[in-house]
Design a protein around this motif. Structure first.
Motif, PDB file in Angstrom:
ATOM      1  N   ARG A  66       0.841  -1.202   0.000  1.00  0.00           N
ATOM      2  CA  ARG A  66       0.000   0.000   0.000  1.00  0.00           C
ATOM      3  C   ARG A  66       0.873   1.248   0.000  1.00  0.00           C
ATOM      4  NH1 ARG A  66      -5.328  -0.732   0.433  1.00  0.00           N
ATOM      5  NH2 ARG A  66      -5.995  -2.817   1.004  1.00  0.00           N
ATOM      6  N   SER A  68       0.850   5.716  -0.107  1.00  0.00           N
ATOM      7  CA  SER A  68       0.180   7.011  -0.007  1.00  0.00           C
ATOM      8  C   SER A  68       1.048   8.047  -0.703  1.00  0.00           C
ATOM      9  CB  SER A  68      -0.014   7.422   1.456  1.00  0.00           C
ATOM     10  OG  SER A  68      -0.895   6.539   2.112  1.00  0.00           O
ATOM     11  N   TYR A  70       0.975  12.421  -1.521  1.00  0.00           N
ATOM     12  CA  TYR A  70       0.263  13.678  -1.298  1.00  0.00           C
ATOM     13  C   TYR A  70       1.174  14.849  -1.607  1.00  0.00           C
ATOM     14  CZ  TYR A  70       2.528  13.010   3.259  1.00  0.00           C
ATOM     15  OH  TYR A  70       3.441  12.768   4.262  1.00  0.00           O
ATOM     16  N   ARG A  78      -0.250  19.529   4.309  1.00  0.00           N
ATOM     17  CA  ARG A  78      -0.816  18.759   3.204  1.00  0.00           C
ATOM     18  C   ARG A  78      -1.889  19.594   2.509  1.00  0.00           C
ATOM     19  NH1 ARG A  78      -2.519  12.494   3.459  1.00  0.00           N
ATOM     20  NH2 ARG A  78      -0.628  12.533   4.708  1.00  0.00           N
ATOM     21  N   THR A  81      -4.301  15.291  -1.606  1.00  0.00           N
ATOM     22  CA  THR A  81      -4.014  13.859  -1.514  1.00  0.00           C
ATOM     23  C   THR A  81      -4.073  13.271  -2.914  1.00  0.00           C
ATOM     24  OG1 THR A  81      -4.907  13.725   0.717  1.00  0.00           O
ATOM     25  CG2 THR A  81      -4.752  11.662  -0.508  1.00  0.00           C
ATOM     26  N   ASP A  84      -4.248   7.433  -1.190  1.00  0.00           N
ATOM     27  CA  ASP A  84      -4.365   7.236   0.245  1.00  0.00           C
ATOM     28  C   ASP A  84      -4.374   5.744   0.563  1.00  0.00           C
ATOM     29  OD1 ASP A  84      -4.683   7.686   2.945  1.00  0.00           O
ATOM     30  OD2 ASP A  84      -6.840   8.037   2.802  1.00  0.00           O
ATOM     31  N   ARG A  85      -3.214   5.211   0.865  1.00  0.00           N
ATOM     32  CA  ARG A  85      -3.020   3.795   1.194  1.00  0.00           C
ATOM     33  C   ARG A  85      -3.600   2.881   0.114  1.00  0.00           C
ATOM     34  NH1 ARG A  85      -4.430   6.324   6.016  1.00  0.00           N
ATOM     35  NH2 ARG A  85      -6.556   5.629   5.830  1.00  0.00           N
ATOM     36  N   GLU A  86      -3.350   3.238  -1.130  1.00  0.00           N
ATOM     37  CA  GLU A  86      -3.865   2.448  -2.255  1.00  0.00           C
ATOM     38  C   GLU A  86      -2.966   1.237  -2.493  1.00  0.00           C
ATOM     39  OE1 GLU A  86      -4.696   4.622  -5.822  1.00  0.00           O
ATOM     40  OE2 GLU A  86      -5.693   6.222  -4.719  1.00  0.00           O
TER      41      GLU A  86
END
Length: 127
Positions: A66, A68, A70, A78, A81, A84-86
């Protein structure tokens, strides 16, 4: 008002075991922890740079897991994004994102893996 101590009293206290015990609060076996920073993610690129309306972040060299990603301003806040934890697979990865909502200026694209690897790439936005 605090009581005043004379010099002989202060010297006697400072050489006493009470004072030295109070000043040595660390246990004898104390060793400071040394945090080792996570290894950076390799082969991270952001293009086109400078970007106008959109940009693409590409990276490789990671195992499946996973991720992230950004965008931060130069202070570290930030502002957008991208991922996001894809979940990703091994091999080269690409993700396009809009820069139309960002003011012209300098930014940082941050890529982080679930195991703590991190890489930062600068991005210039010009409209």
């Amino acid at each position: 008002m605090l009581p005043q101590a004379d010099l002989p009293t202060v010297q006697a206290f400072c050489t006493s075991s009470v004072y030295s015990s109070a000043m040595n609060l660390r246990p004898a076996a104390f060793t400071p922890a040394t945090a080792s920073p996570a290894a950076p993610v390799t082969d991270v690129r952001v293009y086109p740079n400078p970007a106008t309306d959109a940009a693409t972040i590409s990276f490789s060299g990671l195992a499946a897991g996973r991720v992230s990603a950004y965008v931060t301003d130069m202070v570290g806040h930030r502002v957008q994004t991208i991922m996001d934890r894809e979940p990703i697979g091994p091999g080269e990865q690409q993700k396009s994102f809009s820069t139309a909502g960002l003011a012209a200026g300098l930014y940082q694209c941050v890529l982080e893996t679930a195991d703590g690897q991190r890489s930062v790439v600068r991005l210039s936005v010009a409209h």
